[in-house]
Design a protein around this motif. Structure first.
Motif, short mmCIF file in Angstrom:
data_model
loop_
_atom_site.label_atom_id
_atom_site.label_comp_id
_atom_site.label_asym_id
_atom_site.label_seq_id
_atom_site.Cartn_x
_atom_site.Cartn_y
_atom_site.Cartn_z
N LEU A 42 0.83 -1.21 0.00
CA LEU A 42 0.00 0.00 0.00
C LEU A 42 0.85 1.25 0.00
CD1 LEU A 42 -3.12 -0.53 2.28
CD2 LEU A 42 -3.01 -0.16 -0.16
N TYR A 43 1.98 1.20 0.69
CA TYR A 43 2.90 2.34 0.69
C TYR A 43 3.35 2.65 -0.74
CZ TYR A 43 6.91 5.30 1.82
OH TYR A 43 7.80 6.34 1.87
N CYS A 44 3.67 1.60 -1.49
CA CYS A 44 4.11 1.78 -2.88
C CYS A 44 3.00 2.36 -3.74
CB CYS A 44 4.57 0.44 -3.44
SG CYS A 44 5.06 0.51 -5.18
N LEU A 45 1.80 1.82 -3.61
CA LEU A 45 0.69 2.31 -4.42
C LEU A 45 0.35 3.75 -4.06
CD1 LEU A 45 -1.19 1.49 -6.67
CD2 LEU A 45 -2.77 0.56 -4.96
N ASP A 46 0.43 4.09 -2.79
CA ASP A 46 0.19 5.47 -2.37
C ASP A 46 1.23 6.40 -2.99
OD1 ASP A 46 -1.10 7.52 -0.69
OD2 ASP A 46 0.80 7.52 0.39
N TYR A 47 2.49 5.96 -3.00
CA TYR A 47 3.55 6.78 -3.61
C TYR A 47 3.26 6.99 -5.10
CZ TYR A 47 8.03 8.25 -5.46
OH TYR A 47 9.01 8.95 -6.11
N LEU A 48 2.89 5.94 -5.80
CA LEU A 48 2.63 6.05 -7.24
C LEU A 48 1.47 6.99 -7.53
CD1 LEU A 48 3.10 2.33 -8.36
CD2 LEU A 48 4.64 4.25 -8.80
N GLU A 49 0.44 6.94 -6.68
CA GLU A 49 -0.71 7.81 -6.89
C GLU A 49 -0.41 9.27 -6.55
OE1 GLU A 49 -4.26 6.47 -5.03
OE2 GLU A 49 -4.36 4.59 -6.15
N GLN A 50 0.41 9.48 -5.54
CA GLN A 50 0.64 10.83 -5.05
C GLN A 50 1.78 11.55 -5.77
OE1 GLN A 50 -1.33 12.40 -2.84
NE2 GLN A 50 -2.59 10.56 -2.76
N TYR A 51 2.81 10.82 -6.17
CA TYR A 51 4.05 11.47 -6.62
C TYR A 51 4.48 11.14 -8.05
CZ TYR A 51 4.37 12.44 -1.65
OH TYR A 51 4.10 12.86 -0.37
#
Length: 289
Positions: free
Chosen positions: A98-107
């Motif tokens: 989830l940390y990775c997916l959050d990074y991809l969505e946000q940055y």
């Protein structure tokens, strides 16, 4: 992170490995690296790896299996809350998927209107499948392709074609099969959900993007997901500061990669927790020479 179970699992593993390190031949290569590599990927990958070692005669204590069960349950519960955590409570995220997916969505431009391609690598099919599940839920089935061992040649070809030619397909999730022979220079960025324990395997991943036909003004950008203050961070420091793999080709260093891997094995057997960090200056000197 203790409530999530991952940190508790790590300390249990390290203590156990330290206790048994003189009981087995080729301890580092056959036990430490497979176990820690799987741990720094996902609980599902670790579960499969421990099952393999058990089948080969390794006695795994009950408290290790119990810690793994608690971690796996917490991880599964987190993935079930993917929309809530990403949309409302991102600060509550504990696991790397989830940390990775959050990074991809946000940055990144993953959700932008213009085509943006992300190649996600992992060492393990189990991790790939778990990440693919939440990525499809967030992005849609058409936006995600998969390239895994066990798929037939037609399935592999179809998924590679979707990623390379269809603008709606933004994400390709691959295990190490994608690091062998395929060219994905169309990808904008490369994500390492976990990190290989050999320099050659890591360079193979990067080499899928760093091919003829890639725009010279578009260097390969590696996004590296890792756990801070752990063996995994030491390993990544070795690849980054010791060999500079993320920035340049290993060309010319192949002559010492075998020695470096032997140094890693010896360092881990000497001290599972901190051996890699102490060996970094030695490895940097070998690379420099």
């Amino acid at each position: 992170n203790l409530l999530y179970g991952e940190e508790d699992m790590m300390y249990a593993l390290l203590s156990w490995l330290d206790e048994i390190k003189f009981q087995y031949d080729e301890f580092t290569v056959n036990i430490v690296q497979p176990v820690m590599s799987a741990f720094f990927s996902s609980p599902w990958a670790l579960e499969v790896q421990i099952s393999k070692l058990t089948a080969n005669g390794l006695e795994v204590p009950a408290h290790i299996k119990n810690s793994l069960d608690r971690w796996k349950q917490a991880a599964e519960s987190e993935l079930d809350r993917v929309d809530e955590l990403l949309d409302e409570n991102p600060d509550d995220i504990k696991g790397r998927l989830l940390y990775c997916l959050d990074y991809l969505e946000q940055y990144t431009d993953l959700k932008d209107k213009r085509p943006f391609k992300v190649l996600v690598f992992t060492n393990y099919k189990e991790t790939a499948e778990a990440f693919l599940k939440i990525a499809r839920k967030r992005l849609g089935n058409d936006a995600c392709a998969v390239f895994l061992k066990g798929m037939n040649s037609d399935e592999l070809e179809m998924n590679a074609e979707l990623f390379q030619t269809k603008s709606r397909c933004r994400l390709l999730v691959s295990d190490e099969l994608g690091g062998e022979g395929r060219n994905f220079q169309i990808a904008d960025i490369l994500v390492h959900l976990d990190t290989p324990w050999t320099a050659n395997a890591l360079e193979q991943r990067i080499g899928r993007l760093d091919r003829l036909g890639r725009n010279k003004d578009k260097p390969v950008c590696s996004i590296v997901i890792y756990a801070q203050n752990t063996i995994e961070e030491q390993l990544i420091s070795l690849w980054h500061s010791g060999l500079n793999i993320y920035e340049q080709s290993l060309s010319g260093l192949e002559i010492v990669t075998g020695e470096i891997e032997q140094q890693i094995a010896e360092a881990l057997k000497d001290d599972v927790k901190n051996g890699l960090s102490r060996s970094l200056p030695i490895i940097q000197e070998k690379a420099s020479q």
